[in-house]
Write an enzyme that holds these catalytic residues in place. Sequence first.
Site, PDB file in Angstrom:
ATOM      1  N   GLU A  24       0.837  -1.205   0.000  1.00 10.66           N
ATOM      2  CA  GLU A  24       0.000   0.000   0.000  1.00 10.66           C
ATOM      3  C   GLU A  24       0.868   1.250   0.000  1.00 10.66           C
ATOM      4  O   GLU A  24       0.545   2.240  -0.653  1.00 10.66           O
ATOM      5  CB  GLU A  24      -0.909   0.025   1.225  1.00 10.66           C
ATOM      6  CG  GLU A  24      -1.974  -1.042   1.238  1.00 10.66           C
ATOM      7  CD  GLU A  24      -2.831  -0.931   2.471  1.00 10.66           C
ATOM      8  OE1 GLU A  24      -3.969  -0.436   2.341  1.00 10.66           O
ATOM      9  OE2 GLU A  24      -2.362  -1.332   3.566  1.00 10.66           O
ATOM     10  N   TYR A  56     -12.178  27.867   2.012  1.00  6.22           N
ATOM     11  CA  TYR A  56     -12.235  26.423   1.772  1.00  6.22           C
ATOM     12  C   TYR A  56     -11.258  25.961   0.698  1.00  6.22           C
ATOM     13  O   TYR A  56     -10.817  24.819   0.723  1.00  6.22           O
ATOM     14  CB  TYR A  56     -13.656  25.939   1.485  1.00  6.22           C
ATOM     15  CG  TYR A  56     -14.441  26.741   0.479  1.00  6.22           C
ATOM     16  CD1 TYR A  56     -14.244  26.581  -0.881  1.00  6.22           C
ATOM     17  CD2 TYR A  56     -15.402  27.640   0.914  1.00  6.22           C
ATOM     18  CE1 TYR A  56     -14.978  27.314  -1.794  1.00  6.22           C
ATOM     19  CE2 TYR A  56     -16.144  28.378   0.007  1.00  6.22           C
ATOM     20  CZ  TYR A  56     -15.931  28.209  -1.349  1.00  6.22           C
ATOM     21  OH  TYR A  56     -16.669  28.937  -2.249  1.00  6.22           O
ATOM     22  N   GLU A  76      -7.383   6.165  10.511  1.00  4.30           N
ATOM     23  CA  GLU A  76      -7.773   6.852  11.739  1.00  4.30           C
ATOM     24  C   GLU A  76      -6.765   7.960  12.067  1.00  4.30           C
ATOM     25  O   GLU A  76      -7.142   9.067  12.452  1.00  4.30           O
ATOM     26  CB  GLU A  76      -7.858   5.873  12.901  1.00  4.30           C
ATOM     27  CG  GLU A  76      -9.003   4.891  12.825  1.00  4.30           C
ATOM     28  CD  GLU A  76      -8.721   3.615  12.036  1.00  4.30           C
ATOM     29  OE1 GLU A  76      -7.914   3.646  11.072  1.00  4.30           O
ATOM     30  OE2 GLU A  76      -9.319   2.579  12.360  1.00  4.30           O
ATOM     31  N   LYS A 101     -11.401   5.030   1.935  1.00  4.43           N
ATOM     32  CA  LYS A 101     -10.331   4.227   1.334  1.00  4.43           C
ATOM     33  C   LYS A 101     -11.008   3.150   0.480  1.00  4.43           C
ATOM     34  O   LYS A 101     -11.092   1.983   0.864  1.00  4.43           O
ATOM     35  CB  LYS A 101      -9.452   3.614   2.423  1.00  4.43           C
ATOM     36  CG  LYS A 101      -8.216   2.925   1.913  1.00  4.43           C
ATOM     37  CD  LYS A 101      -7.349   2.453   3.077  1.00  4.43           C
ATOM     38  CE  LYS A 101      -6.099   1.772   2.576  1.00  4.43           C
ATOM     39  NZ  LYS A 101      -5.249   1.318   3.709  1.00  4.43           N
TER      40      LYS A 101
END
Length: 131
Positions: A24, A56, A76, A101
């Site tokens: 990954e 933004y 997380e 993900k």
Amino acid sequence: MDFLDEIVLTGLTVFGRHGVYTHEREEGQDFTIDLRLRLSLDQAAASDDVTDTVHYGELAEKVAAIVAGEPVKLIETLAERIASAALEDERVQNVTVTVHKPHAPIPLNFADVAVTVNRSRPPQALEDITI
């Protein structure tokens, strides 16, 4: 502040190298970020001036740099870093961050994996009150 308004940014997709597995980190993948900022927008609405609100576009660039930056094992952790960055602006009272993900290494058919964190600014300490 009597009320909280919201600025919402959804679907910010950025290539990153986050994950528990070595492949990954080597191959990388796209992550999609959703943000919900809670703050008062009354001053910005009255002044019609971008300096009176959270820009933004600039926040999106900051979030993209975090996602594209230093790899972490867990989404997380990535969500926490993004929430901390959003709370750097003192006007933001609360932020909800979702990290998607969709290409997680799960050997089953699925649409998405996501983690959502909700973080608030710590309450301000009350000054000593004399009666």
